[in-house]
Design a protein around this motif. Structure first.
Motif, PDB file in Angstrom:
ATOM      1  N   SER A  18       0.828  -1.214   0.000  1.00 35.42           N
ATOM      2  CA  SER A  18       0.000   0.000   0.000  1.00 35.42           C
ATOM      3  C   SER A  18       0.863   1.265   0.000  1.00 35.42           C
ATOM      4  CB  SER A  18      -0.931   0.013   1.207  1.00 35.42           C
ATOM      5  OG  SER A  18      -0.218   0.228   2.411  1.00 35.42           O
ATOM      6  N   ILE A  19       1.981   1.205   0.699  1.00 36.57           N
ATOM      7  CA  ILE A  19       2.899   2.360   0.724  1.00 36.57           C
ATOM      8  C   ILE A  19       3.496   2.590  -0.656  1.00 36.57           C
ATOM      9  CG2 ILE A  19       5.078   3.229   1.671  1.00 36.57           C
ATOM     10  CD1 ILE A  19       4.379   1.751   4.273  1.00 36.57           C
ATOM     11  N   GLN A  20       3.808   1.483  -1.349  1.00 41.26           N
ATOM     12  CA  GLN A  20       4.332   1.598  -2.707  1.00 41.26           C
ATOM     13  C   GLN A  20       3.278   2.171  -3.648  1.00 41.26           C
ATOM     14  OE1 GLN A  20       7.577   0.981  -3.701  1.00 41.26           O
ATOM     15  NE2 GLN A  20       6.819   2.028  -5.539  1.00 41.26           N
ATOM     16  N   ILE A  21       2.028   1.725  -3.491  1.00 36.72           N
ATOM     17  CA  ILE A  21       0.933   2.258  -4.307  1.00 36.72           C
ATOM     18  C   ILE A  21       0.743   3.742  -4.045  1.00 36.72           C
ATOM     19  CG2 ILE A  21      -1.575   2.168  -4.680  1.00 36.72           C
ATOM     20  CD1 ILE A  21      -1.449  -0.823  -4.091  1.00 36.72           C
TER      21      ILE A  21
ATOM     22  N   ARG B 209     -13.113  -9.617  -5.651  1.00 34.18           N
ATOM     23  CA  ARG B 209     -14.144 -10.241  -6.489  1.00 34.18           C
ATOM     24  C   ARG B 209     -13.971  -9.877  -7.957  1.00 34.18           C
ATOM     25  NH1 ARG B 209     -19.629  -9.264  -2.818  1.00 34.18           N
ATOM     26  NH2 ARG B 209     -19.039 -10.661  -1.098  1.00 34.18           N
ATOM     27  N   SER B 210     -13.721  -8.610  -8.211  1.00 32.94           N
ATOM     28  CA  SER B 210     -13.491  -8.183  -9.600  1.00 32.94           C
ATOM     29  C   SER B 210     -12.027  -8.328  -9.977  1.00 32.94           C
ATOM     30  CB  SER B 210     -13.907  -6.719  -9.768  1.00 32.94           C
ATOM     31  OG  SER B 210     -13.171  -5.880  -8.883  1.00 32.94           O
ATOM     32  N   TYR B 211     -11.224  -8.695  -9.035  1.00 34.08           N
ATOM     33  CA  TYR B 211      -9.772  -8.882  -9.107  1.00 34.08           C
ATOM     34  C   TYR B 211      -9.076  -7.730  -9.836  1.00 34.08           C
ATOM     35  CZ  TYR B 211      -5.627 -11.464  -8.033  1.00 34.08           C
ATOM     36  OH  TYR B 211      -4.442 -11.830  -7.479  1.00 34.08           O
ATOM     37  N   SER B 212      -8.715  -6.773  -9.027  1.00 29.68           N
ATOM     38  CA  SER B 212      -8.047  -5.565  -9.503  1.00 29.68           C
ATOM     39  C   SER B 212      -6.695  -5.877 -10.145  1.00 29.68           C
ATOM     40  CB  SER B 212      -7.852  -4.609  -8.326  1.00 29.68           C
ATOM     41  OG  SER B 212      -7.018  -3.532  -8.675  1.00 29.68           O
ATOM     42  N   ASP B 213      -6.342  -5.097 -11.146  1.00 28.95           N
ATOM     43  CA  ASP B 213      -5.043  -5.250 -11.815  1.00 28.95           C
ATOM     44  C   ASP B 213      -3.881  -4.953 -10.875  1.00 28.95           C
ATOM     45  OD1 ASP B 213      -6.250  -5.928 -14.169  1.00 28.95           O
ATOM     46  OD2 ASP B 213      -6.223  -3.892 -14.999  1.00 28.95           O
ATOM     47  N   ALA B 214      -4.161  -4.259  -9.779  1.00 26.84           N
ATOM     48  CA  ALA B 214      -3.100  -3.905  -8.824  1.00 26.84           C
ATOM     49  C   ALA B 214      -2.383  -5.144  -8.296  1.00 26.84           C
ATOM     50  CB  ALA B 214      -3.690  -3.119  -7.656  1.00 26.84           C
ATOM     51  N   TYR B 215      -3.096  -6.243  -8.158  1.00 21.76           N
ATOM     52  CA  TYR B 215      -2.494  -7.460  -7.620  1.00 21.76           C
ATOM     53  C   TYR B 215      -1.541  -8.119  -8.619  1.00 21.76           C
ATOM     54  CZ  TYR B 215      -6.148  -6.609  -4.243  1.00 21.76           C
ATOM     55  OH  TYR B 215      -6.947  -6.008  -3.314  1.00 21.76           O
TER      56      TYR B 215
ATOM     57  N   PHE C 164       0.949   6.462  -7.024  1.00 24.43           N
ATOM     58  CA  PHE C 164      -0.253   7.206  -7.394  1.00 24.43           C
ATOM     59  C   PHE C 164      -0.432   8.448  -6.515  1.00 24.43           C
ATOM     60  CE2 PHE C 164      -0.944   2.934  -8.909  1.00 24.43           C
ATOM     61  CZ  PHE C 164      -1.573   3.106 -10.136  1.00 24.43           C
ATOM     62  N   PHE C 165       0.693   9.052  -6.184  1.00 26.49           N
ATOM     63  CA  PHE C 165       0.668  10.271  -5.361  1.00 26.49           C
ATOM     64  C   PHE C 165      -0.078  11.385  -6.088  1.00 26.49           C
ATOM     65  CE2 PHE C 165       2.411  14.273  -3.853  1.00 26.49           C
ATOM     66  CZ  PHE C 165       2.450  14.090  -2.481  1.00 26.49           C
TER      67      PHE C 165
END
Length: 208
Positions: free
Chosen positions: A70-73, A94-100, A77-78
């Motif tokens: 989360s800190i890296q994100i 559930r929608s499985y975000s691309d972030a993972y 995305f600052f």
């Protein structure tokens, strides 16, 4: 009786909370001082420290991984974060975000598309990742306002505001080992807290 039920769960969170309530019952009879608050914080911290070290200082623990990511994100995305339902929530699983995929969590146990049971367990990591630096500032300011109101109530109602302090104490303890602030439970607690604060405010106005 509620305290007995809490202790029988044998959870460190329950022991810490019951210890806090016991200290409040003792301390609220007289004027509250900084030393008494410090003793309460150290005492409660001793009960929950094992859970804190496990969840946040063990690099393999799910919440530690979620927090680090989360800190890296937040940096990438600052200053606004990645946005709603993109990280650390049940819907993002559930929608499985691309972030993972982007942050190499898609192959880690509990964060995979088939088994994403740990994704909704982010806690403060969810706030940091989804809402970024600005979200953290708003969150801290919101907590600050609540604490300011609470301190004012304590000063004017010494010995009569155990309920308010106990509720905030539980929230503080819970956020160390569960997803308190971004759960449906937090909404209920916020409503109760608003009612309690309003109650003490009305009492003050009647005295005036």
């Amino acid at each position: 009786m509620a305290a007995i039920l809490d202790v029988l769960t044998l959870r460190s969170k329950a022991f810490g909370y019951c210890f806090l309530v016991l200290l409040l019952i003792i301390f609220l009879r007289k004027k509250i001082s900084f030393n008494k608050i410090l003793v309460a914080i150290i005492g409660v911290g001793a009960f929950v420290w094992e859970r804190i070290t496990y969840y946040f200082f063990d690099s393999t623990a799910s919440r530690s991984v979620a927090l680090t990511t989360s800190i890296q994100i937040m940096k990438d995305f600052f200053p606004v974060g990645s946005g709603f339902a993109t990280y650390g929530t049940v819907m993002s699983g559930r929608s499985y975000s691309d972030a993972y995929y982007v942050y190499n969590l898609s192959k880690k146990w509990g964060f995979t598309i088939e088994n994403n049971s740990f994704i909704g367990d982010g806690g403060l990591a969810t706030i940091i990742g989804q809402f970024g630096f600005l979200g953290i500032i708003i969150f801290i300011c919101s907590i600050g306002v609540i604490l300011k109101l609470t301190i004012e109530i304590i000063k004017k109602n010494t010995g009569k505001c155990l309920d308010v302090i106990a509720l905030l104490g539980y929230a503080g303890i819970s956020c160390t080992n569960e997803t308190f602030f971004n759960s449906d439970t937090a909404v209920l607690y916020a409503i109760i807290l608003a009612i309690l604060i309003k109650k003490y405010k009305r009492r003050e106005n009647k005295k005036v």
